[in-house]
Enzyme design. Structure first.
Site, PDB file in Angstrom:
ATOM      1  N   CYS A  67     -36.148  99.972  40.773  1.00  0.00           N
ATOM      2  CA  CYS A  67     -37.060  99.121  40.007  1.00  0.00           C
ATOM      3  C   CYS A  67     -38.123  99.930  39.260  1.00  0.00           C
ATOM      4  CB  CYS A  67     -37.732  98.097  40.914  1.00  0.00           C
ATOM      5  SG  CYS A  67     -38.785  98.819  42.183  1.00  0.00           S
ATOM      6  N   HIS A 103     -55.662  96.681  45.601  1.00  0.00           N
ATOM      7  CA  HIS A 103     -54.367  96.196  45.112  1.00  0.00           C
ATOM      8  C   HIS A 103     -53.332  97.296  45.274  1.00  0.00           C
ATOM      9  CE1 HIS A 103     -51.417  94.307  42.454  1.00  0.00           C
ATOM     10  NE2 HIS A 103     -51.298  95.488  41.862  1.00  0.00           N
ATOM     11  N   HIS A 106     -46.742  94.298  44.717  1.00  0.00           N
ATOM     12  CA  HIS A 106     -46.247  92.959  45.015  1.00  0.00           C
ATOM     13  C   HIS A 106     -45.083  93.043  45.988  1.00  0.00           C
ATOM     14  CE1 HIS A 106     -48.376  92.428  41.193  1.00  0.00           C
ATOM     15  NE2 HIS A 106     -48.630  91.216  41.658  1.00  0.00           N
ATOM     16  N   ASP A 110     -35.993  90.429  47.654  1.00  0.00           N
ATOM     17  CA  ASP A 110     -34.695  90.995  47.277  1.00  0.00           C
ATOM     18  C   ASP A 110     -34.474  92.366  47.905  1.00  0.00           C
ATOM     19  OD1 ASP A 110     -36.488  92.518  45.807  1.00  0.00           O
ATOM     20  OD2 ASP A 110     -35.492  92.214  43.882  1.00  0.00           O
ATOM     21  N   ARG A 118     -38.892  93.433  49.633  1.00  0.00           N
ATOM     22  CA  ARG A 118     -39.102  94.671  48.878  1.00  0.00           C
ATOM     23  C   ARG A 118     -40.566  94.735  48.490  1.00  0.00           C
ATOM     24  NH1 ARG A 118     -39.077  95.446  43.125  1.00  0.00           N
ATOM     25  NH2 ARG A 118     -38.080  93.408  42.970  1.00  0.00           N
ATOM     26  N   CYS A 120     -42.981  96.405  46.446  1.00  0.00           N
ATOM     27  CA  CYS A 120     -42.962  97.185  45.208  1.00  0.00           C
ATOM     28  C   CYS A 120     -44.387  97.688  44.994  1.00  0.00           C
ATOM     29  CB  CYS A 120     -42.496  96.268  44.077  1.00  0.00           C
ATOM     30  SG  CYS A 120     -42.274  97.063  42.508  1.00  0.00           S
TER      31      CYS A 120
END
Length: 133
Positions: A67, A103, A106, A110, A118, A120
């Site tokens: 990704c 932060h 996310h 999947d 996941r 990410c």
């Protein structure tokens, strides 16, 4: 490495973090895909919060997703919190550090079993500690 002292105000955060870290951790920014230093790192070790040093992820949970960001199938227990994110016209689940509320990225549904998740995560939100040999 011990957990570092967490800054208490914006000025302290700006002094502690690089511009990229500040943009990601404090302003919920995102790195360009495939630009982060940990995307293709698969050494044994621990991933910590780039803001406060809290342990977030183990290299055992890291996997290649393709990704463009480091992907993890699970976080350390109690290390992260989740928030609804409706920015950019999307409905996503934001992942933040439970200690400093920085932060991180996310989480999506999947990922590989057994969690199916996941995480990410932006490299700029992380610090990597290699396991000592």
């Amino acid at each position: 490495m011990e957990q570092s002292e967490t800054p208490t105000g914006d000025e302290e955060w700006r002094e502690k973090l690089s511009d990229d870290q500040y943009r990601v951790l404090r302003e919920a920014g995102t790195e360009r895909p495939f630009s982060g230093e940990y995307v293709d790192l698969f050494e044994d070790g621990t991933y910590r919060c780039g803001g406060c040093g809290s342990v977030l992820f183990s290299s055992e949970e890291k996997f290649q997703h393709g990704c463009g960001w480091p992907s993890f199938s699970d976080a350390e227990e109690g290390a992260v919190e989740f928030r609804e994110d409706t920015s950019h016209g999307m409905n996503r689940v934001e992942v933040v550090c439970a200690e400093c509320e920085g932060h991180l990225g996310h989480v999506f549904e999947d990922g590989p079993e057994p969690t199916g998740e996941r995480y990410c995560i932006n490299s700029a939100a992380l610090e990597f500690d290699a396991d000592a040999q």
